[in-house]
Every structure is written in structure tokens, then in C-alpha cells.
Design a protein around this motif. Structure first.
Motif, short mmCIF file in Angstrom:
data_model
loop_
_atom_site.label_atom_id
_atom_site.label_comp_id
_atom_site.label_asym_id
_atom_site.label_seq_id
_atom_site.Cartn_x
_atom_site.Cartn_y
_atom_site.Cartn_z
N LEU A 380 0.37 -0.74 0.05
CA LEU A 380 0.28 0.00 -0.08
C LEU A 380 0.64 1.31 0.26
O LEU A 380 0.31 1.74 -0.64
N LEU A 381 1.95 1.55 1.36
CA LEU A 381 2.72 2.92 0.84
C LEU A 381 3.38 3.18 -0.30
O LEU A 381 3.25 4.14 -0.47
N PRO A 382 3.51 3.10 -1.55
CA PRO A 382 4.65 2.78 -2.56
C PRO A 382 3.36 3.41 -3.44
O PRO A 382 3.36 4.50 -4.15
N ILE A 383 2.00 2.39 -3.02
CA ILE A 383 0.93 3.39 -4.13
C ILE A 383 0.58 4.62 -3.37
O ILE A 383 0.36 5.46 -4.29
N THR A 384 0.03 4.32 -2.15
CA THR A 384 -0.72 5.81 -2.08
C THR A 384 -0.15 7.31 -0.82
O THR A 384 -0.19 7.90 0.09
N GLY A 385 1.25 6.67 -0.55
CA GLY A 385 2.32 7.14 0.30
C GLY A 385 1.68 7.00 1.94
O GLY A 385 1.22 6.17 1.77
N GLY A 386 2.52 8.32 2.83
CA GLY A 386 2.09 7.71 4.18
C GLY A 386 2.62 7.43 5.24
O GLY A 386 3.28 6.89 4.42
N THR A 387 2.42 7.03 5.95
CA THR A 387 3.68 5.95 7.78
C THR A 387 2.56 5.73 7.71
O THR A 387 1.18 5.77 8.10
N SER A 388 3.00 4.63 8.58
CA SER A 388 2.33 3.09 9.78
C SER A 388 2.79 3.76 11.11
O SER A 388 4.06 4.32 11.05
N ALA A 389 1.93 3.03 12.24
CA ALA A 389 2.42 3.68 13.23
C ALA A 389 2.44 2.54 14.40
O ALA A 389 2.76 1.81 14.93
N GLY A 390 3.09 1.04 12.90
CA GLY A 390 3.42 -0.44 13.32
C GLY A 390 1.77 -0.99 13.78
O GLY A 390 1.10 -0.71 14.13
N VAL A 391 2.24 -2.56 13.99
CA VAL A 391 0.96 -3.44 14.41
C VAL A 391 1.19 -3.68 15.37
O VAL A 391 1.80 -3.79 16.51
N ASP A 392 -0.33 -3.57 16.10
CA ASP A 392 -0.68 -3.94 17.62
C ASP A 392 -1.50 -5.11 17.99
O ASP A 392 -2.58 -4.85 16.82
N VAL A 393 -0.90 -6.07 18.27
CA VAL A 393 -2.37 -7.61 18.29
C VAL A 393 -2.96 -6.99 20.04
O VAL A 393 -1.77 -7.03 20.70
N THR A 394 -4.01 -7.47 19.96
CA THR A 394 -4.65 -7.92 21.62
C THR A 394 -5.14 -9.27 20.54
O THR A 394 -5.60 -9.16 20.46
N ALA A 395 -5.43 -9.49 22.59
CA ALA A 395 -5.53 -11.25 22.36
C ALA A 395 -5.85 -12.03 23.57
O ALA A 395 -4.91 -11.36 24.72
N ALA A 396 -6.04 -12.82 23.18
CA ALA A 396 -6.69 -13.32 24.27
C ALA A 396 -6.50 -15.29 24.14
O ALA A 396 -6.92 -16.10 23.27
N ALA A 397 -5.09 -15.22 24.53
CA ALA A 397 -4.14 -16.39 24.23
C ALA A 397 -4.45 -18.05 24.69
O ALA A 397 -4.71 -18.44 24.10
N ALA A 398 -5.84 -17.77 25.79
CA ALA A 398 -6.10 -19.26 26.12
C ALA A 398 -7.25 -19.63 25.34
O ALA A 398 -7.51 -20.69 25.35
N GLN A 399 -7.32 -18.93 24.69
CA GLN A 399 -8.92 -18.70 23.60
C GLN A 399 -8.29 -19.24 22.44
O GLN A 399 -9.21 -19.55 21.40
N LEU A 400 -7.24 -19.03 21.99
CA LEU A 400 -6.21 -19.52 20.67
C LEU A 400 -6.63 -20.88 20.33
O LEU A 400 -6.08 -21.59 21.07
N PRO A 401 -6.75 -21.24 18.98
CA PRO A 401 -6.67 -22.90 19.03
C PRO A 401 -5.31 -23.09 19.10
O PRO A 401 -4.72 -22.98 18.98
N ARG A 402 -5.39 -24.64 19.99
CA ARG A 402 -3.94 -25.73 19.83
C ARG A 402 -3.97 -27.34 19.11
O ARG A 402 -5.37 -27.07 19.36
N ARG A 403 -3.24 -26.91 18.45
CA ARG A 403 -2.97 -28.82 17.59
C ARG A 403 -2.91 -29.35 18.33
O ARG A 403 -1.60 -29.20 19.04
N GLU A 404 -3.78 -30.62 18.94
CA GLU A 404 -2.65 -31.72 20.11
C GLU A 404 -2.42 -32.98 18.82
O GLU A 404 -2.43 -32.65 17.54
N SER A 405 -1.47 -33.42 19.35
CA SER A 405 -0.48 -34.16 17.79
C SER A 405 -1.57 -35.63 18.34
O SER A 405 -2.56 -35.56 18.56
N VAL A 406 -1.46 -36.22 17.61
CA VAL A 406 -2.65 -37.28 17.00
C VAL A 406 -1.28 -38.18 16.39
O VAL A 406 -0.09 -37.87 16.03
#
Length: 794
Positions: A380-406
Motif C-alpha cells: 500500500l505505502l508505495p502506491i498511496t504514500g503515508g506512514t504507518s504506526a506499527g502493528v498492535d495485537v490484542t489477544a486472548a491467548a487462552a482462547q486461541l486454538p491449539r493443535r493436539e498431536s495425533v
């Protein structure tokens, strides 16, 4: 899903031709539906530059353009496009060029000015739907280069059918992973680096429904110019992927979705109030979506909200209030992970189908939200110009899926596939799919990557091994157990014979869905519970049918809408009856008839206009009954049915047990469904049409004797009850009973009718005398007087 091969090649080395790639993917479970070039065939179109654009001397809507294709004098082109201007690079169809619609461009005089070609729009070249202006290319486009070469329009595009359990494959990256596993190579892909952060700025986000949205990544971008043109290469990739270009911000978010499989959304930052809260909707909470539609949300729907209310339907579509526009300067990029259970079925419930919903319902990689935003910023930035403020992540880690071994057992793998694979083959196949594999004494312990929502049990891993090693690598073997057909009972009526009997009477076989419109079925069977589908393909096909009538009536109505006047439809299929926790599946034969009794013909006379009625269809049912060889065991009994006309409906009985229904559709439903003629319906259990083995019966050598009898009975007396009494009174000497007249008129009492019967007697051992016949007739008359209050009509 459409995958341009050139785009795929940026992510993985493809060791096969496009057609071979399609075959390999098909064998791996991704059916190739089509393989086409990126654009339809055309020739003689090159990149050109408009050196000047002057008004046409005789037409104010036209311009006379001087167009250069490189060395040599410029060409004169008459053009009516509003965006034709000096300095613009566009597509020029030279004289002799052939367009996709078959036209050949010729030098022509337009209002007195010779035009030596045509400046082309996207629509004229089959590159889009826009026809209001000519194509616009960047200034570095090479003059005179063939347009097919410049835009790589001969690139193969695969159209692949991705099964519902493989949401991870609904992207270029997802298919690249499959190609890497099949071709024993690795996924590389474009380098995705973090954008330069010139300032730190965080937009507040709160997750009030973490089970539905446990991860929400956001990034503020300021100072963009959303009026700029998206580069042709990016617009072309979107088109080849099945999407149209809209604006740089929207195009980039769509590009990332097609490439990485992560749906994104962009908000106009200036229109957001306060922070973002992800929560469940309140009852009947309303939201205007990007398509202009206002929806009423149910309490189980996930919303993206700010201080002023809802701004998006999570995982489905954004809201109109915070939509990005050409005047947008600051945006908030969203890349979230929504649980499949929180999105599943919500879009269809609202009559929506979106690319985002399709992916979130099947499962999106819960680890790549930051990566998706970084990729979007890099584009996007090379097309429209502008500046970004960095990526911010809000998460509830306990609710994220976990892959159990099979656990994958070597013996189980061999037993299910019927073939032996070496440990190296198994481990290479699973590791090629980026699974973690640990050998054990009995086999392997396998953990699937985060994006594989379909790996849950041992059989899933066995399927993966078979897909990647190749089903063709499994040799054919004879079955170890004998194959025995179950005996087919003589009583089971042959389906071909049953359908042939109906087609011989003018019916056409129909095949309808086993799931039907719940509203229509409720109207026909208000007291019968139906099985609801957990994930219906549409709201109109949400329950299993309890009868074949809903599907046949829908088909009859569609035929009527298409000017079919005489309709005869029949179907054999299964209906589903809920019995507590169990489901009873009943093999059923049904039919529907509407319209004129006979086809249009010159010899039909006045009867041609008569509509089919109850007795016509009763004759069709009796023809089916005759095929059982036991027609005398059937009886039609007047009864009430909520879907049928009162007084024009009957239950079909065999030896006293109900086996079906027959009758005219209820007038209320005829009006509701907008039928011109009231349909007459029948439905029979196939088991009730069981064929009786024909028993030998000696043919009598002695003559028959006929006596006619006219009896007056109450209107409520049915023919079946009358025939039953006559048969009982005559014992075995009655060979046939015929009804040849029914009279109602002034000579009879109110509520009474006269029925004329022909009784045919015959004995197997002797000739019947007049005295024998008179005794039989006297017995019949006495029985009818006593049991049916009948009198003899003189």
C-alpha cells in the motif's frame, strides 16, 4: 477459486506444466474445474502514448488524438473516451487487429476524420466490465510492445474447487503449500518485511467476546492518497483471481486475502469514535453494510463496534459508516482471527455470501494476522504514500486454538489403504505438509500446523499420506472377502416398472432436493416436526423433507412460471420422519398433476379445457395398484389432511393399513403458491406397493351370467363399501363388478344417489341357472338394505 500460475510461481517452484499441475491437484483432492488463459484471444493491440488530443471539428463528444507507438509518425485516432488526454499511455488496437468479440479493426472515416485504429477500453479487450474510459498504463510501460506480452495475458489460470474442510487452501499460499508437498520442494514466497515505523501510535481495542475473536491485529496508517491508481499488475492479479479493482486501499486488502488467505478490512480512521470493541450483538441491533443493505443482527452474531455502535459484521462484511472513500487520508487496518463457530451460518442467515465469510467459516491461520498487515503495508505505502504506526495485537491467548498431536499407527495405515509404505515415505509426506512428526514404536506422533483445522483423528493423517504419496501408487488388489449381493425380494416393485407405468400415463420423472423450504413444508404439514440442517446451503433449503410434495410443488410452480400449462411430475425418493432421537427414512413414490386433462389436440373437443381432477389422478394411482397383482386389497377412504382440499382427499389403505394419500391441494395453498390450476397430489409408500405373487386360477369353461342392479344409497356411501357388501353377499360366484352409471336428480330424495351396478356371475364347475342367479341377487339386495339403507330403484 482462481489461481494464476505466475502468481503461484512466486511462492513455490512449479515442476509441471499448467495442465499437469491441474491433474496433480485433482488427484490430491482439489478438482480442476477449468484451465484458461488470463484473457480471451485478441491480436494487434499494443501499448501506445497519446501525444495530443484535440476536439473533433464536427462532434463535441469526440477527440482527434495523435497516438505514438514508438519510432515513426504518430497515428490519427478518433476517440470518444472522457479520459483520453495528452501524455496518457493506453492500449491501441491497430488497423487489422482482431478483438475478442470477433470484430476486426479497420481504418475508417468518423465525421470526416480518418481514424487509423481504436484506443481500447478494458471491456472491449475482455479485461473487465469498465467501458466508460480507455485503459490507463503507467509511464514506464514500453511503447509498441504487444499488450499480451506486457500484461502477460497468456498466463494460465487454474479454477480449483476447494472442499469445505480445506479453508487453508483458499489462497495462493495454501495451494503453494500443496504444490511444495506434491513436488518435494519448499514454499519460498516474496519476502515480507516490517514497514518502517516513524512513530508509535496505538488504537484502543477491547475483546468482549474472546471466544469468537481471540486475536485482533490493527495498524494506523496516516497521510495516504486514496485517489491514486492501483498499478496495472495488481489490478490484473485481482481480476484473474475473480475480484474487481475498486481503490488502492480496498485492492490491497483483497490482494492479501487472495495471496495469504487472511481477510482484512480498512476503516476510515476519521470516522471511528473512541476505541474498537468486539462483542456479541444485542437483540435486533441494526447495521448498514458496505453494500448498502441494513441488517438486523441476532444475539449470536459477532460485531465490531465503536462508541457510536456497530461498524462491521465480524468475519463477514464491514459497515457503511466507517467505509474508506477517495477522500480518506487516515485508515485503520484490521487483521483479526474469528473462530469458525462464531461465523458459521451467519452470512447465509442474512442472505449474504462473502469471500471473508467463506474463509473464516472454514478456518483461517490464527498466527498470521501481523504478517498479513505487514504484507499490506508493503504493497500500500508505495502506491498511496503515508506512514504507518506499527502493528498492535490484542489477544486472548487462552482462547486461541491449539493443535493436539495425533497418533498414526503403522498397522492402521496399512489396513485402511491396503498398501505398505516405508517410514521414509510416510514421514516425507507429512513433513512436506509442514507437520511435526515424531517416530514411535507403533508408528508416529504427528502435530498439524496451525492452519490445518481438518486434522483431528488418525484417519485424517492416513488420507494425507495417500494424497501426497499418490493414490495411483496404491496397487490394485483382489478383495480378501467374497462379495455377495443381498437377495432382492420378489415383493419389491421394480423401480423401472413403477416409473414406466407413470410415464406411460403422461408423467415426467423429477429429482428434487431432500432438503426443502421450511416455510412451505410447515404450511403443508403444520403438525409434523422436521429435521433441521446444522449448516444449510440456503435459508430456503434448511430442513429435511417429511414428504416429496414440497419439492414437486416447487417444480410445478417453476414450470408454470415458464408457461408450461399441462404439468405431470412424479418422483421416487426418501422422506425423513423424526421419531424421538431416531430418524425414519421411508422410500416413497409421489406425483403432482395440474392443468388440462388432455394435451392440446384437434380432436379433444370441449373436454380439452377441463382441468385434471381427483378422479383422474385416482385412475393413475389405480394403475400403479394394478401392478401389485392384489388390487382388491387396496381401498380409498375419505379423510382430512392439512395440505389437501376438504372433501377431495382420501387415505390409501392396503389391508386396512395406511400406505399413502391422494387429493387436491388445499385452496389456501393454491392461492398462496399462485397456481393457475389446483394441483392434484398423491404419495405412496413404496413398501405398500409390494407385489403379490400371482396364484394359479382355473379358467371356467362355463358361461357367465350378468344382472344389472340400480340401488339408491346415501351420498356418504362410498363405492368401496358398496363393492365390499356385494362381494360378501355373493361369495365366490361374483367374477366382476362394474359401475356404469351414477345419478343424482329430482326423482331422488335429498342427500341420496343412484348407482347402477353390473354383476357378472360364473361358477368353475357348472352352468348357473336362473334360480341360482336370482338367489344371489336377492341376497345382495337384502344385504344392501340392511347394512347400507339401500333401496332398489325401479
Amino acid at each position: 477459486m482462481k489461481i494464476p500460475v505466475g502468481w503461484l510461481s512466486e511462492w513455490v517452484r512449479v515442476p509441471w506444466s499448467a495442465s499437469q499441475l491441474g491433474s496433480r491437484l485433482t488427484l490430491a483432492g482439489f478438482e480442476l474445474e477449468s484451465l484458461t488463459a488470463a484473457a480471451p484471444a485478441f491480436s494487434g493491440v499494443v501499448v501506445a502514448r497519446i501525444e495530443g488530443a484535440d476536439p473533433h471539428p464536427q462532434a463535441h463528444s469526440l477527440r482527434v488524438c495523435r497516438v505514438s507507438t514508438g519510432p515513426g509518425p504518430p497515428l490519427t485516432i478518433v476517440c470518444g473516451a472522457a479520459n483520453a488526454r495528452s501524455g496518457l499511455k493506453s492500449a491501441l488496437a491497430l488497423a487489422g487487429a482482431r478483438l475478442p468479440d470477433g470484430r476486426t479493426i479497420q481504418t475508417a472515416m468518423l465525421r470526416g476524420v480518418e481514424s487509423q485504429g481504436m484506443l481500447a477500453s478494458a471491456k472491449e479487450l475482455g479485461l473487465g466490465d469498465a467501458a466508460s474510459g480507455i485503459l490507463e498504463f503507467p509511464q514506464d510501460a514500453p511503447l509498441g510492445e504487444d499488450l499480451r506480452e506486457y500484461l502477460r495475458l497468456d498466463e494460465p489460470v487454474l479454477d480449483i474447487n476447494v472442499t469445505p474442510n480445506r479453508g487453508d487452501a483458499m489462497s495462493v499460499l495454501g495451494i503453494a503449500r500443496e504444490v511444495a508437498a506434491l513436488g518435494a520442494t519448499v514454499v519460498s514466497g516474496p519476502a515480507i518485511t516490517s514497514a518502517a515505523v516513524l512513530r508509535r501510535e496505538r488504537f484502543p481495542v477491547r475483546l468482549d467476546a474472546p471466544a469468537g475473536c481471540p486475536r485482533f491485529a490493527a495498524c494506523i496508517v496516516r497521510g495516504i492518497d486514496n485517489t491514486r491508481q492501483t498499478p496495472p499488475w495488481l489490478r490484473e492479479r485481482l481480476r484473474r483471481g475473480g475480484l474487481r479493482a475498486i481503490s488502492p486501499v480496498v485492492d490491497v486488502t483483497n490482494y492479501v486475502m487472495l495471496e495469504l488467505g487472511q481477510p482484512m478490512h480498512a476503516y476510515d480512521l476519521g470516522k471511528l469514535r473512541g476505541g474498537i470493541v468486539v462483542r456479541l450483538a444485542q437483540t435486533d441491533e441494526r447495521l448498514m453494510l458496505l453494500d448498502g443493505r441494513t441488517v438486523s443482527c441476532a444475539p449470536d452474531m459477532l460485531l465490531i463496534t465503536d462508541d457510536d455502535g456497530a461498524v462491521g459484521l465480524a468475519g463477514i462484511m464491514g459497515g457503511e459508516r466507517t467505509a474508506v472513500s477517495p477522500s480518506t487520508v487516515d485508515i485503520l487496518l484490521e487483521s483479526a482471527w474469528f473462530a469458525p463457530e462464531a461465523v458459521l451460518g451467519r452470512a447465509r442467515r442474512l442472505g449474504l455470501t462473502t469471500d471473508a465469510a467463506q474463509r473464516f467459516e472454514r478456518g483461517v491461520d490464527p498466527t498470521q494476522q501481523e504478517r498479513a498487515i505487514e504484507r499490506a503495508l508493503a504493497l500500500l505505502l508505495p502506491i498511496t504514500g503515508g506512514t504507518s504506526a506499527g502493528v498492535d495485537v490484542t489477544a486472548a491467548a487462552a482462547q486461541l486454538p491449539r493443535r493436539e498431536s495425533v497418533t498414526l499407527r503403522r498397522a492402521r495405515l496399512q489396513r485402511l489403504l491396503g498398501a505398505e509404505f516405508s517410514a521414509a515415505q510416510v514421514e516425507a509426506a507429512l513433513r512436506g505438509l509442514q507437520m511435526s512428526v515424531a517416530p514411535t514404536d507403533e508408528g508416529w506422533q504427528v502435530t498439524a500446523p496451525a492452519w490445518r483445522f481438518d486434522i483431528a483423528i488418525e484417519a485424517d493423517l492416513i488420507e494425507e499420506v495417500a494424497r501426497i504419496v499418490g493414490f495411483e501408487a496404491i496397487s490394485e488388489r483382489h478383495a480378501q472377502a467374497p462379495q455377495r449381493f443381498r437377495p432382492l425380494s420378489e415383493a419389491t416393485p421394480a423401480e423401472s416398472a413403477v416409473l414406466a407405468a407413470l410415464t406411460g400415463r403422461g408423467y415426467q420423472e423429477a429429482i428434487t432436493y431432500a432438503f426443502v423450504d421450511p416455510a412451505l413444508q410447515q404450511a403443508l404439514f403444520p403438525q409434523t416436526p422436521a429435521l433441521e440442517l446444522a449448516n444449510p446451503i440456503s435459508a430456503e433449503l434448511a430442513v429435511m423433507r417429511v414428504s416429496l410434495w414440497p419439492g414437486l410443488l416447487q417444480a410445478a410452480r417453476e414450470n408454470q412460471r415458464r408457461q408450461q400449462v399441462r404439468i405431470r411430475l412424479c418422483e421416487r425418493g426418501t422422506r425423513f420422519i423424526a421419531q424421538g432421537t431416531d430418524t425414519l427414512e421411508i422410500d416413497t413414490l409421489a406425483g403432482a398433476a395440474a392443468g388440462p386433462r388432455t394435451p392440446e389436440q384437434w380432436g379433444a373437443g370441449a373436454s380439452q379445457a377441463d382441468a385434471v381432477d381427483y378422479f383422474d389422478v385416482k385412475g393413475d394411482v389405480e394403475a400403479l395398484i394394478a401392478g401389485t397383482g392384489a388390487a382388491e386389497s387396496f381401498r380409498f377412504e375419505a379423510a382430512a389432511h392439512p395440505a389437501l382440499h376438504p372433501g377431495r382427499a382420501a387415505r390409501v389403505l392396503r389391508r386396512g393399513e395406511a400406505v399413502g394419500w391422494l387429493g387436491e391441494l388445499h385452496p389456501r395453498l393454491v392461492k398462496q403458491l399462485d397456481f393457475t390450476y389446483p394441483p392434484v397430489l398423491f404419495e405412496l409408500d413404496v413398501a405398500g406397493l409390494a407385489v403379490s405373487r400371482a396364484a394359479y386360477r382355473e379358467v371356467s369353461r362355463f358361461p357367465q351370467v350378468r344382472r344389472d342392479l340400480a340401488v339408491v344409497v346415501d351420498e356418504a356411501v362410498t363405492l368401496s363399501s358398496l363393492a365390499e357388501r356385494v362381494t360378501l353377499a355373493t361369495s365366490s360366484l361374483l367374477r366382476e363388478l362394474r359401475v356404469f352409471d351414477v345419478y343424482r336428480g329430482p326423482a331422488l330424495e335429498q342427500g341420496r344417489k343412484s348407482i347402477a351396478l353390473g354383476l357378472i356371475f360364473q361358477d368353475i364347475s357348472r352352468t348357473l341357472t336362473d334360480d341360482d342367479v336370482e338367489r344371489l341377487m336377492a341376497s345382495v339386495i337384502a344385504d344392501l338394505r340392511e347394512n347400507l339403507n339401500a333401496r332398489i330403484r325401479e
